[in-house]
Structure formats: C-alpha cells, structure tokens
Design a protein around this motif. Structure first.
Motif, PDB file in Angstrom:
ATOM      1  N   LEU A   1     -46.917 -65.667  32.633  1.00 14.08           N
ATOM      2  CA  LEU A   1     -45.478 -65.832  32.828  1.00 14.08           C
ATOM      3  C   LEU A   1     -45.106 -67.311  32.827  1.00 14.08           C
ATOM      4  O   LEU A   1     -44.144 -67.712  32.167  1.00 14.08           O
ATOM      5  CB  LEU A   1     -45.038 -65.161  34.128  1.00 14.08           C
ATOM      6  CG  LEU A   1     -43.550 -65.234  34.448  1.00 14.08           C
ATOM      7  CD1 LEU A   1     -42.727 -64.581  33.345  1.00 14.08           C
ATOM      8  CD2 LEU A   1     -43.274 -64.577  35.794  1.00 14.08           C
ATOM      9  N   GLY A   2     -45.876 -68.129  33.534  1.00 12.50           N
ATOM     10  CA  GLY A   2     -45.594 -69.558  33.580  1.00 12.50           C
ATOM     11  C   GLY A   2     -45.650 -70.201  32.209  1.00 12.50           C
ATOM     12  O   GLY A   2     -44.797 -71.032  31.859  1.00 12.50           O
ATOM     13  N   MET A   3     -46.635 -69.820  31.400  1.00  8.46           N
ATOM     14  CA  MET A   3     -46.741 -70.395  30.054  1.00  8.46           C
ATOM     15  C   MET A   3     -45.617 -69.907  29.155  1.00  8.46           C
ATOM     16  O   MET A   3     -45.113 -70.656  28.311  1.00  8.46           O
ATOM     17  CB  MET A   3     -48.111 -70.072  29.446  1.00  8.46           C
ATOM     18  CG  MET A   3     -49.247 -70.855  30.103  1.00  8.46           C
ATOM     19  SD  MET A   3     -50.839 -70.634  29.275  1.00  8.46           S
ATOM     20  CE  MET A   3     -51.359 -69.036  29.926  1.00  8.46           C
ATOM     21  N   MET A   4     -45.199 -68.655  29.327  1.00  5.63           N
ATOM     22  CA  MET A   4     -44.123 -68.124  28.491  1.00  5.63           C
ATOM     23  C   MET A   4     -42.773 -68.740  28.868  1.00  5.63           C
ATOM     24  O   MET A   4     -41.900 -68.889  28.007  1.00  5.63           O
ATOM     25  CB  MET A   4     -44.091 -66.605  28.576  1.00  5.63           C
ATOM     26  CG  MET A   4     -45.313 -66.001  27.902  1.00  5.63           C
ATOM     27  SD  MET A   4     -45.325 -64.222  27.881  1.00  5.63           S
ATOM     28  CE  MET A   4     -43.980 -63.899  26.765  1.00  5.63           C
ATOM     29  N   LEU A   5     -42.609 -69.108  30.128  1.00  2.00           N
ATOM     30  CA  LEU A   5     -41.348 -69.727  30.563  1.00  2.00           C
ATOM     31  C   LEU A   5     -41.285 -71.213  30.234  1.00  2.00           C
ATOM     32  O   LEU A   5     -40.214 -71.807  30.254  1.00  2.00           O
ATOM     33  CB  LEU A   5     -41.161 -69.525  32.070  1.00  2.00           C
ATOM     34  CG  LEU A   5     -40.899 -68.089  32.517  1.00  2.00           C
ATOM     35  CD1 LEU A   5     -40.861 -67.998  34.040  1.00  2.00           C
ATOM     36  CD2 LEU A   5     -39.605 -67.569  31.911  1.00  2.00           C
ATOM     37  N   ASP A   6     -42.415 -71.809  29.918  1.00  2.00           N
ATOM     38  CA  ASP A   6     -42.449 -73.222  29.558  1.00  2.00           C
ATOM     39  C   ASP A   6     -41.576 -73.439  28.322  1.00  2.00           C
ATOM     40  O   ASP A   6     -41.656 -72.670  27.362  1.00  2.00           O
ATOM     41  CB  ASP A   6     -43.902 -73.638  29.267  1.00  2.00           C
ATOM     42  CG  ASP A   6     -43.998 -75.068  28.809  1.00  2.00           C
ATOM     43  OD1 ASP A   6     -43.783 -75.969  29.639  1.00  2.00           O
ATOM     44  OD2 ASP A   6     -44.265 -75.288  27.606  1.00  2.00           O
ATOM     45  N   PRO A   7     -40.747 -74.486  28.334  1.00  2.16           N
ATOM     46  CA  PRO A   7     -39.836 -74.699  27.203  1.00  2.16           C
ATOM     47  C   PRO A   7     -40.507 -75.218  25.927  1.00  2.16           C
ATOM     48  O   PRO A   7     -39.857 -75.295  24.887  1.00  2.16           O
ATOM     49  CB  PRO A   7     -38.848 -75.733  27.745  1.00  2.16           C
ATOM     50  CG  PRO A   7     -39.590 -76.459  28.798  1.00  2.16           C
ATOM     51  CD  PRO A   7     -40.536 -75.453  29.408  1.00  2.16           C
TER      52      PRO A   7
END
Length: 179
Positions: free
Chosen positions: A148-154
């Motif tokens: 999730l954190g990597m997917m939310l990274d811009p």
C-alpha cells in the motif's frame, strides 16, 4: 540497530558482491522504504544469482566479518532459496535470496541513491511490489502495508505491469484487495 550500522553492513556486503561480479539487487524492507513509507527493518535482503563456485568464493570472502554457514549457502544455491550471514560487528542479518522469484527482476534493477552519496542496484518498484505480494500471500501483514505504501507513493509506477505480474504469481486477488 542504527542507520549507520545498517549502511556499514550493507556496503561491506555490496562491495564484496561487486568484487566477485555477482548479479544482485537490494529488495525487502529497504526497497519498500525507499519506494514507499519509511520503516524500520531488521535485516538486509538481497536477491543474488550464484552458482556453487561463486557461492563458495562469496562465503570465503564474507567469513572474516560475517558468520555464514557454507553448507547452508550451498544448499540454498541448489534449491534456489535463502541463506543468511550475520555481521559479527553490528549483528545485522543479511538474507541472500538465491535466484529470481520474479522472472527477469535482476535485469530490471535500477541504480538508486539508497545510502548517502552511494548508488546501489535496487529492485524496481513494480517488482518490489510483486515481491511483497508474494510475502503477503504467505500471511505477512507488514508486506500488505508495504505494498500500500509503495502504491501510494507519487513516483512513477506501471500499475498494469504490477497487475500482470501479480496474476502470474497467483497474487492478483491480494493486489485487488489492496488497490
């Protein structure tokens, strides 16, 4: 474990791998912290391509500064699994994942400034997500959070490639549940 100790351990291992011309990249918690939400990690994960000859040379080169079981390393090379080395100074564990669980991942490595003024090969973001999905498939909630954190990274992300790889690895449903 301090960031300085983590960097010291990682750089000593990386220099050894480079000296032996071992194809490798950083993966795991360090990669997911780089591409997503920073978090503490308890070890250094590396994907490596090794055969028995180079594997023995790697064990010999690490032996002075690290505790490493050559028999376990050779067995991991035969099975395409994991062996570990423990830094005798910092007590930081290094996990050597032998072989690519995601086909072609070492070819897609990217040089990143993971440590101050030092660029190292890091798993690409798409493969980092796929790797964490494999760990989530085995029940790791931390890996789900990392995805999730990597997917939310811009930063740039080829989501179609992530979806395709996730389906091929049997993790498509996990990815769909996180998206």
């Amino acid at each position: 474990m301090s960031p300085t100790e983590l960097q010291s351990t990682a750089l000593r291992v990386i220099r050894t791998l480079q000296k032996l011309q071992v194809p490798f990249h950083i993966t795991g918690g360090l990669a997911s912290s780089f591409y997503g939400e920073p978090r503490l990690t308890q070890d250094i994960d590396l994907v490596v391509r090794l055969d028995a000859v180079v594997g023995r040379a790697l064990c010999a080169a690490l032996q002075g500064e690290f505790l490493v079981d050559e028999g376990a390393a050779l067995d991991a090379m035969r099975r395409g699994s994991l062996f570990q080395a423990l830094d005798r100074t910092t007590f930081i564990k290094v996990d050597f994942h032998v072989g690519e669980r995601i086909e072609g991942e070492l070819r897609r490595s990217v040089l990143q400034p993971l440590f101050e003024d030092v660029e190292v090969p890091v798993v690409c973001k798409e493969d980092a997500i796929a790797s964490k999905l494999l760990w989530a498939l085995q029940g790791s909630d931390k890996s789900r959070h990392d995805v999730l954190g990597m997917m939310l990274d811009p930063g740039p992300l080829n989501l179609d490639q992530v979806r395709k790889t996730a389906r091929a690895l049997g993790c498509g449903d996990i990815l769909a549940g996180i998206e």
